[in-house]
Enzyme design. Structure first.
Site, PDB file in Angstrom:
ATOM      1  N   LYS A  11       6.814 -12.644 -37.660  1.00  0.00           N
ATOM      2  CA  LYS A  11       7.619 -11.535 -38.181  1.00  0.00           C
ATOM      3  C   LYS A  11       8.143 -11.868 -39.589  1.00  0.00           C
ATOM      4  O   LYS A  11       8.066 -13.024 -40.029  1.00  0.00           O
ATOM      5  CB  LYS A  11       8.779 -11.272 -37.216  1.00  0.00           C
ATOM      6  CG  LYS A  11       8.327 -10.808 -35.824  1.00  0.00           C
ATOM      7  CD  LYS A  11       9.540 -10.498 -34.942  1.00  0.00           C
ATOM      8  CE  LYS A  11       9.117 -10.004 -33.562  1.00  0.00           C
ATOM      9  NZ  LYS A  11      10.286  -9.581 -32.748  1.00  0.00           N
ATOM     10  N   TYR A  51       5.450  -0.332 -31.981  1.00  0.00           N
ATOM     11  CA  TYR A  51       6.532  -0.539 -31.005  1.00  0.00           C
ATOM     12  C   TYR A  51       6.902   0.750 -30.262  1.00  0.00           C
ATOM     13  O   TYR A  51       8.013   0.843 -29.734  1.00  0.00           O
ATOM     14  CB  TYR A  51       7.757  -1.125 -31.695  1.00  0.00           C
ATOM     15  CG  TYR A  51       7.675  -2.620 -31.959  1.00  0.00           C
ATOM     16  CD1 TYR A  51       7.724  -3.542 -30.906  1.00  0.00           C
ATOM     17  CD2 TYR A  51       7.563  -3.120 -33.248  1.00  0.00           C
ATOM     18  CE1 TYR A  51       7.660  -4.912 -31.129  1.00  0.00           C
ATOM     19  CE2 TYR A  51       7.496  -4.502 -33.487  1.00  0.00           C
ATOM     20  CZ  TYR A  51       7.546  -5.380 -32.414  1.00  0.00           C
ATOM     21  OH  TYR A  51       7.486  -6.741 -32.637  1.00  0.00           O
ATOM     22  N   ARG A  87       3.012 -16.482 -24.730  1.00  0.00           N
ATOM     23  CA  ARG A  87       4.399 -16.119 -24.384  1.00  0.00           C
ATOM     24  C   ARG A  87       5.214 -17.375 -24.085  1.00  0.00           C
ATOM     25  O   ARG A  87       6.388 -17.458 -24.439  1.00  0.00           O
ATOM     26  CB  ARG A  87       4.421 -15.181 -23.167  1.00  0.00           C
ATOM     27  CG  ARG A  87       3.841 -13.784 -23.385  1.00  0.00           C
ATOM     28  CD  ARG A  87       4.631 -12.908 -24.312  1.00  0.00           C
ATOM     29  NE  ARG A  87       6.006 -12.684 -23.935  1.00  0.00           N
ATOM     30  CZ  ARG A  87       6.785 -11.726 -24.474  1.00  0.00           C
ATOM     31  NH1 ARG A  87       6.301 -10.891 -25.397  1.00  0.00           N
ATOM     32  NH2 ARG A  87       8.034 -11.598 -24.125  1.00  0.00           N
ATOM     33  N   THR A  93      12.813 -13.683 -25.225  1.00  0.00           N
ATOM     34  CA  THR A  93      13.177 -12.691 -26.239  1.00  0.00           C
ATOM     35  C   THR A  93      14.595 -12.946 -26.754  1.00  0.00           C
ATOM     36  O   THR A  93      14.843 -12.915 -27.964  1.00  0.00           O
ATOM     37  CB  THR A  93      13.112 -11.278 -25.608  1.00  0.00           C
ATOM     38  OG1 THR A  93      11.828 -11.095 -25.018  1.00  0.00           O
ATOM     39  CG2 THR A  93      13.381 -10.202 -26.642  1.00  0.00           C
ATOM     40  N   ARG A 104      10.938 -19.676 -30.463  1.00  0.00           N
ATOM     41  CA  ARG A 104      12.239 -19.008 -30.579  1.00  0.00           C
ATOM     42  C   ARG A 104      13.377 -19.980 -30.279  1.00  0.00           C
ATOM     43  O   ARG A 104      14.422 -19.936 -30.926  1.00  0.00           O
ATOM     44  CB  ARG A 104      12.269 -17.802 -29.646  1.00  0.00           C
ATOM     45  CG  ARG A 104      11.388 -16.653 -30.160  1.00  0.00           C
ATOM     46  CD  ARG A 104      11.161 -15.605 -29.092  1.00  0.00           C
ATOM     47  NE  ARG A 104      10.587 -14.377 -29.644  1.00  0.00           N
ATOM     48  CZ  ARG A 104      10.173 -13.374 -28.897  1.00  0.00           C
ATOM     49  NH1 ARG A 104      10.255 -13.444 -27.571  1.00  0.00           N
ATOM     50  NH2 ARG A 104       9.666 -12.288 -29.446  1.00  0.00           N
ATOM     51  N   HIS A 117       6.085 -12.230 -32.571  1.00  0.00           N
ATOM     52  CA  HIS A 117       5.703 -11.247 -31.549  1.00  0.00           C
ATOM     53  C   HIS A 117       4.490 -11.771 -30.800  1.00  0.00           C
ATOM     54  O   HIS A 117       3.618 -12.410 -31.399  1.00  0.00           O
ATOM     55  CB  HIS A 117       5.328  -9.899 -32.186  1.00  0.00           C
ATOM     56  CG  HIS A 117       4.613  -8.999 -31.209  1.00  0.00           C
ATOM     57  ND1 HIS A 117       5.298  -8.196 -30.334  1.00  0.00           N
ATOM     58  CD2 HIS A 117       3.299  -8.843 -30.920  1.00  0.00           C
ATOM     59  CE1 HIS A 117       4.425  -7.570 -29.548  1.00  0.00           C
ATOM     60  NE2 HIS A 117       3.196  -7.938 -29.889  1.00  0.00           N
ATOM     61  N   GLU A 128      -2.726  -3.461 -28.563  1.00  0.00           N
ATOM     62  CA  GLU A 128      -2.246  -3.973 -29.852  1.00  0.00           C
ATOM     63  C   GLU A 128      -3.408  -4.454 -30.718  1.00  0.00           C
ATOM     64  O   GLU A 128      -3.423  -4.241 -31.928  1.00  0.00           O
ATOM     65  CB  GLU A 128      -1.218  -5.084 -29.609  1.00  0.00           C
ATOM     66  CG  GLU A 128       0.056  -4.529 -28.976  1.00  0.00           C
ATOM     67  CD  GLU A 128       1.065  -5.587 -28.558  1.00  0.00           C
ATOM     68  OE1 GLU A 128       0.817  -6.800 -28.784  1.00  0.00           O
ATOM     69  OE2 GLU A 128       2.106  -5.199 -27.998  1.00  0.00           O
TER      70      GLU A 128
HETATM   71  P1  IDP Z   1       9.381  -9.493 -26.872  1.00  0.00           P
HETATM   72  O1  IDP Z   1       9.234  -9.530 -28.382  1.00  0.00           O
HETATM   73  O2  IDP Z   1       9.836 -10.813 -26.324  1.00  0.00           O
HETATM   74  O3  IDP Z   1       8.150  -8.971 -26.171  1.00  0.00           O
HETATM   75  P2  IDP Z   1      10.606  -6.899 -26.355  1.00  0.00           P
HETATM   76  O4  IDP Z   1      11.491  -6.596 -25.204  1.00  0.00           O
HETATM   77  O5  IDP Z   1       9.229  -6.352 -26.353  1.00  0.00           O
HETATM   78  O6  IDP Z   1      10.586  -8.488 -26.556  1.00  0.00           O
HETATM   79  O7  IDP Z   1      11.372  -6.388 -27.649  1.00  0.00           O
HETATM   80  C1  IDP Z   1      10.709  -6.299 -28.896  1.00  0.00           C
HETATM   81  C2  IDP Z   1      11.590  -6.903 -29.961  1.00  0.00           C
HETATM   82  O8  IDP Z   1      12.750  -6.080 -30.106  1.00  0.00           O
HETATM   83  C3  IDP Z   1      12.132  -8.290 -29.656  1.00  0.00           C
HETATM   84  O9  IDP Z   1      11.247  -9.334 -29.997  1.00  0.00           O
HETATM   85  C4  IDP Z   1      13.383  -8.322 -30.502  1.00  0.00           C
HETATM   86  O10 IDP Z   1      13.083  -8.631 -31.854  1.00  0.00           O
HETATM   87  C5  IDP Z   1      13.861  -6.884 -30.432  1.00  0.00           C
HETATM   88  N1  IDP Z   1      14.876  -6.749 -29.382  1.00  0.00           N
HETATM   89  C6  IDP Z   1      14.680  -6.716 -28.039  1.00  0.00           C
HETATM   90  N2  IDP Z   1      15.838  -6.619 -27.372  1.00  0.00           N
HETATM   91  C7  IDP Z   1      16.797  -6.569 -28.310  1.00  0.00           C
HETATM   92  C8  IDP Z   1      18.217  -6.467 -28.262  1.00  0.00           C
HETATM   93  O11 IDP Z   1      18.836  -6.405 -27.189  1.00  0.00           O
HETATM   94  N3  IDP Z   1      18.881  -6.470 -29.465  1.00  0.00           N
HETATM   95  C9  IDP Z   1      18.227  -6.543 -30.661  1.00  0.00           C
HETATM   96  N4  IDP Z   1      16.891  -6.627 -30.757  1.00  0.00           N
HETATM   97  C10 IDP Z   1      16.191  -6.657 -29.608  1.00  0.00           C
HETATM   98 MG    MG Z   2       7.317  -7.096 -26.265  1.00  0.00          MG
END
Ligand code: IDP
Ligand code: MG
Length: 138
Positions: A11, A51, A87, A93, A104, A117, A128
């Site tokens: 990112k 997204y 993952r 996340t 992370r 991501h 994707e």
């Molecule tokens: P992932 O990237 O681990 O698959 P997802 O739930 O798909 O997580 O969410 C996509 C992205 O959105 C996350 O990587 C993060 O950058 C952002 N995100 C997810 N949940 C939150 C939150 O509660 N607050 C702020 N940003 C969030």
């Molecule tokens: Mg995701």
């Protein structure tokens, strides 16, 4: 074990913080093959399409604005169980729950700035990868 492909993006925060080499090194050392890779800058429209699954979430606007704020590095990774392996290398996340030793866990300081991501399922990986391929971006 199935050979899979998955979509990874470093990112804008990961690129800006100089973490491209570290992240790619982790993938290579764990046996994930980089089948395609490109640095590019997503438009807001492309980030919103990517997204779309999150469009009702409160963080959708901040996420997509951030993802289109600077260059990213998009990759197709391939290997045994590549989707889950990726993952696991990424970590949780929520940066507070991301284990030390994960990307992370080692680098993220905010959930909205969590470096990387990765596709979360075979269906997401297919969608994707096709999205990037269809736009000629990878
Ligand atoms: P992932 O990237 O681990 O698959 P997802 O739930 O798909 O997580 O969410 C996509 C992205 O959105 C996350 O990587 C993060 O950058 C952002 N995100 C997810 N949940 C939150 C939150 O509660 N607050 C702020 N940003 C969030
Ligand atoms: Mg995701």
């Amino acid at each position: 074990m199935p050979i899979e492909q998955t979509l990874s993006m470093i990112k804008p925060d990961g690129v800006a913080r100089g973490l491209i080499g570290d992240v790619i090194g982790r993938f290579e050392k764990h046996g994930l093959k980089i089948r395609a890779m490109k640095m590019l800058h997503l438009s807001l429209e492309q980030a919103r399409a990517f997204y779309a699954v999150h469009k009702e979430r409160p963080f959708f606007d901040s996420l997509t604005t951030f993802m289109s704020s600077g260059p990213i590095v998009a990759m197709i990774l391939e290997g045994n169980n590549a989707i889950q392996v990726n993952r696991d290398l990424m970590g949780a996340t929520d940066y507070r729950k991301a284990a030390p030793g994960t990307i992370r866990g080692d680098f993220a300081q905010q959930t909205g700035r969590n470096i990387i991501h990765g596709s979360d399922s075979p269906e997401s990986a297919k969608r994707e990868i096709e999205l990037f391929r269809a736009q000629g971006k990878l």
